[in-house]
Design a protein around this motif. Structure first.
Motif, PDB file in Angstrom:
ATOM      1  N   GLU A  50       0.832  -1.439   0.044  1.00  0.00           N
ATOM      2  CA  GLU A  50      -0.206   0.017   0.091  1.00  0.00           C
ATOM      3  C   GLU A  50       0.961   1.272   0.128  1.00  0.00           C
ATOM      4  OE1 GLU A  50      -4.226   1.698   1.945  1.00  0.00           O
ATOM      5  OE2 GLU A  50      -3.311   0.055   2.864  1.00  0.00           O
ATOM      6  N   ASN A  51       2.010   1.101   0.591  1.00  0.00           N
ATOM      7  CA  ASN A  51       2.800   2.515   0.610  1.00  0.00           C
ATOM      8  C   ASN A  51       3.434   2.574  -0.545  1.00  0.00           C
ATOM      9  OD1 ASN A  51       4.777   0.546   0.592  1.00  0.00           O
ATOM     10  ND2 ASN A  51       6.129   1.486   2.281  1.00  0.00           N
ATOM     11  N   LYS A  52       3.354   1.826  -1.563  1.00  0.00           N
ATOM     12  CA  LYS A  52       3.715   2.206  -3.084  1.00  0.00           C
ATOM     13  C   LYS A  52       2.586   2.199  -4.073  1.00  0.00           C
ATOM     14  CE  LYS A  52       8.074   0.841  -2.130  1.00  0.00           C
ATOM     15  NZ  LYS A  52       9.088   1.760  -2.158  1.00  0.00           N
TER      16      LYS A  52
END
Length: 179
Positions: A50-52
Motif C-alpha cells: 500500500e505504501n507504493k
C-alpha cells in the motif's frame, strides 16, 4: 422464380442461427477473458504494498493507484455509458471510481465490484446488438470492437502497473495465460 426465392430464404435462415451462435460464442469467450483479467488484476493490486500505491514512473504518469482506478473508470464508461446508454460519470465531480482517499483494500473492492457490474452487463447484452455502430472518439466502431478495445485498455494499464512493481524491486505475480 419461386424456387430461387425459396432457396434464398432457406439459405438465409440456415446462416442466421450460425451467426447468432458465433455472437454467443464471442460473448462467452469475452466473459471468460474478463473473469481471468479480473483475477490477475486483483492479484497484481494485492501484491503491491500500500505504501507504493502512489508510485509514478515519471511525474507526468499516473500512479499505481490511479492506473488501477482508471481501469475501473474505463470499464464503467465503456459498458454502462457508451454501450449501455447510461449518462457518463462526471470526471470532475464523481469520486466513486477515483483514488480519492481510498485505501488499498477499498480500491481493490471497488475494482472487483466494477468488474462484476461489467460482467453482468455483458452477460445480459443482446448479441444482436454487437454490430451496432458508435462514435468512439471520432472513429466509427461496432460494439464488438468497443469490447475488444476495452480488453486492450485493461491490459495496457495493468502492464504499466507490472512495470511499477518491477521499478520498486518487486516481482509481479506470474502471468499464467491470463488474458
Amino acid at each position: 422464380m419461386k424456387k430461387l426465392i425459396m432457396l434464398t430464404t432457406l439459405l438465409l435462415f440456415s446462416f442466421s442461427p450460425s451467426l447468432i451462435a458465433q455472437e454467443n460464442d464471442f460473448i462467452k469467450e469475452y466473459l471468460e477473458r474478463l473473469e481471468t483479467s479480473k483475477t490477475y488484476l486483483i492479484l497484481v493490486a494485492e501484491s503491491m504494498p500500500e505504501n507504493k500505491y502512489e508510485f509514478k514512473a515519471t511525474p507526468d504518469s499516473m500512479s499505481f493507484a490511479e492506473n488501477l482506478m482508471h481501469i475501473g473508470w474505463a470499464m464503467d464508461w465503456h459498458s454502462q455509458s457508451l454501450m449501455g446508454g447510461r449518462e457518463a460519470r462526471d470526471w470532475n465531480t464523481d469520486t466513486e471510481l477515483k483514488v480519492d482517499n481510498k485505501s488499498k483494500k477499498e480500491m481493490i473492492a471497488k475494482i472487483s465490484e466494477t468488474f462484476d457490474k461489467t460482467i453482468e452487463y455483458i452477460s445480459n447484452f443482446d448479441v444482436n446488438r454487437l454490430q451496432e455502430r458508435l462514435d468512439y472518439f471520432g472513429a466509427d466502431r461496432t460494439k464488438r470492437q468497443i469490447l475488444l478495445l476495452l480488453a486492450d485498455h485493461i491490459t495496457h494499464h495493468r502492464a504499466q502497473m507490472l512495470v511499477y512493481m518491477r521499478l520498486n524491486g518487486l516481482k509481479p505475480p506470474r502471468y499464467v495465460l491470463y488474458q
